[in-house]
Each structure stands twice: as structure tokens, then as C-alpha cells.
Design an enzyme around this catalytic site. Structure first.
Site, PDB file in Angstrom:
ATOM      1  NE  ARG A 195      10.407  -9.502  47.924  1.00 46.94           N
ATOM      2  CZ  ARG A 195      10.853  -8.348  48.483  1.00 46.94           C
ATOM      3  NH1 ARG A 195      10.874  -7.217  47.814  1.00 46.94           N
ATOM      4  NH2 ARG A 195      11.312  -8.349  49.701  1.00 46.94           N
ATOM      5  CB  SER A 244       9.368 -15.618  50.184  1.00 47.90           C
ATOM      6  OG  SER A 244      10.225 -15.210  51.224  1.00 47.90           O
ATOM      7  CD  GLU A 314       8.689 -13.174  46.936  1.00 53.12           C
ATOM      8  OE1 GLU A 314       8.112 -12.802  47.972  1.00 53.12           O
ATOM      9  OE2 GLU A 314       9.927 -13.223  46.826  1.00 53.12           O
TER      10      GLU A 314
HETATM   11  C1  LIG Z   1      17.189 -19.434  49.455  1.00 52.18           C
HETATM   12  C2  LIG Z   1      16.507 -18.303  48.721  1.00 52.18           C
HETATM   13  C3  LIG Z   1      16.345 -17.077  49.358  1.00 52.18           C
HETATM   14  C4  LIG Z   1      15.710 -16.033  48.706  1.00 52.18           C
HETATM   15  N1  LIG Z   1      15.563 -14.847  49.364  1.00 52.18           N
HETATM   16  C5  LIG Z   1      14.967 -13.816  48.754  1.00 52.18           C
HETATM   17  C6  LIG Z   1      14.822 -12.546  49.405  1.00 52.18           C
HETATM   18  O1  LIG Z   1      15.246 -12.367  50.528  1.00 52.18           O
HETATM   19  N2  LIG Z   1      14.209 -11.549  48.743  1.00 52.18           N
HETATM   20  C7  LIG Z   1      13.745 -11.712  47.464  1.00 52.18           C
HETATM   21  O2  LIG Z   1      13.208 -10.750  46.912  1.00 52.18           O
HETATM   22  N3  LIG Z   1      13.857 -12.884  46.824  1.00 52.18           N
HETATM   23  C8  LIG Z   1      14.463 -13.934  47.429  1.00 52.18           C
HETATM   24  N4  LIG Z   1      14.578 -15.126  46.774  1.00 52.18           N
HETATM   25  C9  LIG Z   1      13.987 -15.280  45.436  1.00 52.18           C
HETATM   26  C10 LIG Z   1      14.910 -14.937  44.275  1.00 52.18           C
HETATM   27  O3  LIG Z   1      16.272 -15.132  44.609  1.00 52.18           O
HETATM   28  C11 LIG Z   1      14.704 -13.504  43.763  1.00 52.18           C
HETATM   29  O4  LIG Z   1      13.374 -13.300  43.350  1.00 52.18           O
HETATM   30  C12 LIG Z   1      15.631 -13.224  42.577  1.00 52.18           C
HETATM   31  O5  LIG Z   1      15.615 -11.870  42.281  1.00 52.18           O
HETATM   32  C13 LIG Z   1      15.245 -13.984  41.315  1.00 52.18           C
HETATM   33  O6  LIG Z   1      16.304 -13.862  40.395  1.00 52.18           O
HETATM   34  P1  LIG Z   1      16.631 -15.047  39.365  1.00 52.18           P
HETATM   35  O7  LIG Z   1      17.749 -14.593  38.508  1.00 52.18           O
HETATM   36  O8  LIG Z   1      16.841 -16.331  40.075  1.00 52.18           O
HETATM   37  O9  LIG Z   1      15.288 -15.071  38.546  1.00 52.18           O
HETATM   38  P2  LIG Z   1      14.506 -16.334  37.953  1.00 52.18           P
HETATM   39  O10 LIG Z   1      14.008 -17.193  39.060  1.00 52.18           O
HETATM   40  O11 LIG Z   1      15.331 -16.976  36.917  1.00 52.18           O
HETATM   41  O12 LIG Z   1      13.276 -15.569  37.292  1.00 52.18           O
HETATM   42  C14 LIG Z   1      12.333 -14.870  38.105  1.00 52.18           C
HETATM   43  C15 LIG Z   1      11.481 -13.982  37.201  1.00 52.18           C
HETATM   44  O13 LIG Z   1      12.302 -12.980  36.627  1.00 52.18           O
HETATM   45  C16 LIG Z   1      12.325 -13.080  35.224  1.00 52.18           C
HETATM   46  N5  LIG Z   1      13.685 -12.793  34.765  1.00 52.18           N
HETATM   47  C17 LIG Z   1      14.831 -13.445  35.064  1.00 52.18           C
HETATM   48  N6  LIG Z   1      15.887 -12.854  34.467  1.00 52.18           N
HETATM   49  C18 LIG Z   1      15.376 -11.795  33.771  1.00 52.18           C
HETATM   50  C19 LIG Z   1      15.937 -10.800  32.925  1.00 52.18           C
HETATM   51  N7  LIG Z   1      17.260 -10.751  32.648  1.00 52.18           N
HETATM   52  N8  LIG Z   1      15.109  -9.888  32.370  1.00 52.18           N
HETATM   53  C20 LIG Z   1      13.775  -9.922  32.610  1.00 52.18           C
HETATM   54  N9  LIG Z   1      13.186 -10.845  33.383  1.00 52.18           N
HETATM   55  C21 LIG Z   1      13.978 -11.765  33.968  1.00 52.18           C
HETATM   56  C22 LIG Z   1      11.887 -14.493  34.907  1.00 52.18           C
HETATM   57  O14 LIG Z   1      11.289 -14.567  33.632  1.00 52.18           O
HETATM   58  C23 LIG Z   1      10.883 -14.743  36.023  1.00 52.18           C
HETATM   59  O15 LIG Z   1       9.661 -14.151  35.730  1.00 52.18           O
HETATM   60  C24 LIG Z   1      15.220 -16.208  47.393  1.00 52.18           C
HETATM   61  C25 LIG Z   1      15.410 -17.432  46.752  1.00 52.18           C
HETATM   62  C26 LIG Z   1      16.034 -18.476  47.399  1.00 52.18           C
HETATM   63  C27 LIG Z   1      16.211 -19.780  46.684  1.00 52.18           C
END
Ligand SMILES: Cc1cc2nc3c(=O)[nH]c(=O)nc-3n(C[C@H](O)[C@H](O)[C@H](O)COP(=O)(O)OP(=O)(O)OC[C@H]3O[C@@H](n4cnc5c(N)ncnc54)[C@H](O)[C@@H]3O)c2cc1C
Length: 334
Positions: A195, A244, A314
């Protein structure tokens, strides 16, 4: 708690002037004081001082150049994906928010090597998993119900069901703000670990390359269905939470530890630990981002008192939050 910090004093006039200049030369969206709550799964958080949705990579480069040449060059840059792993401060983000949208969503297999796929940062994991399944490509089934973008998934090294981005990622195209041209980074250069990655706040992933394996579409779909069903029964959906809350401590599961400390259903303000899964923290209508922050801090403290286990968030907190000591009186049990 990982808390992205931004400068406190902002030159409002400088921001207005830069926003006007960007509206003249960018093809994408430029907004001042745009509320960010709608772009997060928590549906929490105040406005971005300056919000940019570049149309494509050259538009992003234009924005970075204009800002770099202006008096607001020092403002912190936050990249937002699908907002499914962030809690944005109730005060918002006092700097620049870059959100990649439609212009970064292409998915294409490599011409000579169809198992290698280039995917734009704003495509979502479920979209990519389904795209791959249709083509009999395996390796991303775990992402079928993870609501993040590819950019966020690379940055966080998202993963589930025993796999993660690191298992298939071979590289990414990264715009290193305020850099000139995007750079190609090989997987080794992304520092993907549990992560986490070596990407900094100014490193904006524009595209990722993944290497998948040919497999039977039916078998791929069956795995996806198993994962989807498992989630539907063990986790709340992607509303009012960000997945998480804590990373799993070595050899254990964060949800198990929080539950063992008797904290299922525990509340601080309007935020509460999910009854369904103790590592999901819910923020129903009326809860604030500060409530979520205080709940995270209180749960950490109680778990540490009970078991001596240091839980590491996380979820990423962005913007300013008050340390809970100042809010102790507002902590409410279940
Ligand atoms: C119901 C639910 C279930 C989930 N299950 C999981 C799971 O099983 N496993 C898991 O790992 N995660 C899980 N997550 C968390 C999340 O979906 C992941 O961490 C996902 O990868 C985040 O992507 P995002 O586009 O929403 O990022 P954001 O929440 O928008 O950003 C997260 C981080 O990434 C950075 N970021 C975003 N886009 C970029 C980019 N283009 N370039 C550089 N940095 C960037 C942001 O600045 C921030 O630091 C879950 C979330 C929810 C709501």
C-alpha cells in the site's frame, strides 16, 4: 497520520489572477474554491483553492508552466483520482488540486504484445478488470470492486485477494510537477510496496502499463464474481467510507485488532467504526472530516493501549486537521 500539508497563507488575488490566465490558455476545467466533497467516496471536505481538470497531458503541462511562472508557484499540489482513499479536510485544500478526468481514460493493448496494456490514469480498476476479462486477460480480477482510479492505484499500490498493482505493473508515465515532459518510469522505479510507492505528491501518474496473462474468460469472470460476492457480504459499499482505514499490522488484520479492542460501532462525533467490518470507518450525513480524523486517532490510541499495536493509517488525510487532544471532550463512546 499521513497528513499532507499546504501553506497557510494564500494570496487570494494571486490565485484569482492565475485562474484567469489558466482559463485563457487551458482547454480543460479551471475553478476557484470548488467543493471537493463530491469527488470523494466519503463525500466530505471543503473546497480546492484552485481546481484543475486538464484536457490532456499537454494541457497539464501548460497549467504547470503558468503556475510555475506565477507568484503562487509555491502552493502545494494535490492529485485527486476517484477520492476513494482520501479524507479531505473540512477546510478544503489551500493549494492546487489536479484531477485527471476523461482525457486520461484510454485503454489499449500493445500492438506487438497484446498481453501488455497501457491504461490512462483516470480509468477505474473495475473498468480495467472488465476490459481485460473480455479479452481473456488475467491479473486484475482483484480490482473488480475496488473503486479507485489507475493513478491512485499505482500511487497506493492498491491490492486485494492476495494480489496488487505491483504484480502486473511494468511501468508508468509520470508528470513530475512542474516538470516539462512526462517521464517513463519502469516498475523498479515506482517503489511499489505494501500500500505504498516511492511517488511523491508532485508525481502525477498519467498512464500505467500492465503485463497480463492469457486465460479463459469464463475462469477470469468466475474469480471476479467470487471476489465481488465476498465483498458484498463482508464490507460496506463505496459510500461514506474510503475502504480500509488502517494498513494491516505484520501478521495480523487491522479489522480484527480494532474489533478485538471492542471498537465495532464506536463513534466520535458523527463518524463511527462499521458494524460490518471494523477497518471501515463510516461518515454518514452530518459527520465531518474532522470527526473521521478524531475517530482514527482515538481508535489508534485505544488499540495501542489494549495491545501495544501501532496501527498505521492507509487512508490519506489531506489538508489541515486538529489534533484530537483539543477535541477530547467531544469523543463519544457507543
Ligand atoms: C469500498 C472501498 C473498498 C476499497 N477496497 C480496497 C482494496 O481492496 N484494496 C485497496 O488497495 N484499496 C481499496 N480501497 C481504497 C482505494 O480504492 C484505493 O486506494 C485506490 O487505489 C485509490 O484510488 P483513487 O483514484 O480513489 O485515489 P484517491 O483517493 O483520489 O487518492 C489516493 C492517493 O493517490 C494519489 N493519486 C490519485 N491519483 C493519482 C495520480 N493520477 N497520480 C499520482 N497520485 C495520484 C492521491 O494524491 C492520494 O495520495 C477501497 C476503497 C473503498 C471506498
Amino acid at each position: 497520520v499521513t497528513s499532507a500539508r499546504a501553506p497557510h497563507s494564500i494570496d487570494e488575488r494571486g490565485l484569482d489572477a492565475v485562474a484567469r490566465a489558466l482559463k485563457q490558455c487551458m482547454r480543460g476545467r479551471v475553478e476557484r474554491e470548488l467543493p471537493l466533497a463530491r469527488y470523494t467516496t466519503y463525500k466530505l471536505g471543503g473546497p480546492a483553492a484552485l481546481y484543475l481538470e486538464p484536457a490532456d497531458a499537454s494541457d497539464l503541462r501548460t497549467a504547470a508552466t503558468v503556475i510555475q511562472d506565477s507568484e503562487i508557484r509555491g502552493l502545494a499540489v494535490l492529485t485527486l483520482g476517484r477520492g476513494s482513499n482520501v479524507v479531505v479536510s473540512d477546510e478544503g485544500w489551500p493549494g492546487v488540486v489536479v484531477r485527471l478526468a476523461g482525457g486520461f481514460a484510454d485503454i489499449a493493448a500493445d500492438e506487438g504484445e497484446p498481453e501488455t496494456v497501457a491504461v490512462g490514469a483516470s480509468a477505474t480498476l473495475p473498468l480495467l478488470a472488465n476490459w481485460a476479462a473480455r479479452r481473456g486477460l488475467s491479473g486484475l480480477e482483484w480490482g473488480v470492486a475496488v473503486p479507485g482510479s489507475i493513478g491512485g492505484a499505482v500511487r497506493m499500490n492498491a491490492g486485494a485477494h492476495g494480489s496488487d498493482m505491483a504484480a502486473t505493473a511494468v511501468g508508468a508515465t509520470v508528470f513530475e510537477w512542474p516538470g516539462k515532459a512526462p517521464v517513463e518510469r519502469e516498475a523498479d522505479d515506482l517503489g511499489l510496496a505494501y500500500r505504498s510507492s516511492s511517488l511523491n505528491d508532485g508525481d502525477i501518474v498519467l498512464r500505467a502499463r500492465v503485463h497480463l496473462a492469457a486465460d479463459d474468460e469464463g475462469a477470469i469472470r468466475a474469480r471476479m464474481e467470487t471476489f465481488r460476492r465476498h465483498r458484498a457480504t463482508t464490507q460496506p459499499g463505496a459510500v461514506q467510507n474510503a475502504g480500509s482505514t488502517f494498513k494491516n499490522p505484520p501478521g495480523d488484520a487491522a479489522g480484527r485488532v480494532v474489533e478485538a479492542a471492542g471498537l465495532k460501532g464506536f463513534r466520535v462525533g458523527g463518524a463511527r467504526v462499521s458494524e460490518l467490518h471494523a477497518n471501515f470507518f463510516m461518515a454518514p450525513a452530518g459527520a465531518t472530516a474532522q470527526d473521521v480524523f478524531a475517530l482514527v486517532q482515538e481508535v489508534r490510541a485505544r488499540v495501542n493501549d489494549a495491545f501495544g499495536v501501532e496501527l498505521e493509517p492507509e487512508v490519506r488525510f489531506v489538508g489541515r486537521f486538529d489534533e484530537p487532544a483539543a477535541r477530547g471532550a467531544e469523543v463519544v463512546g457507543r
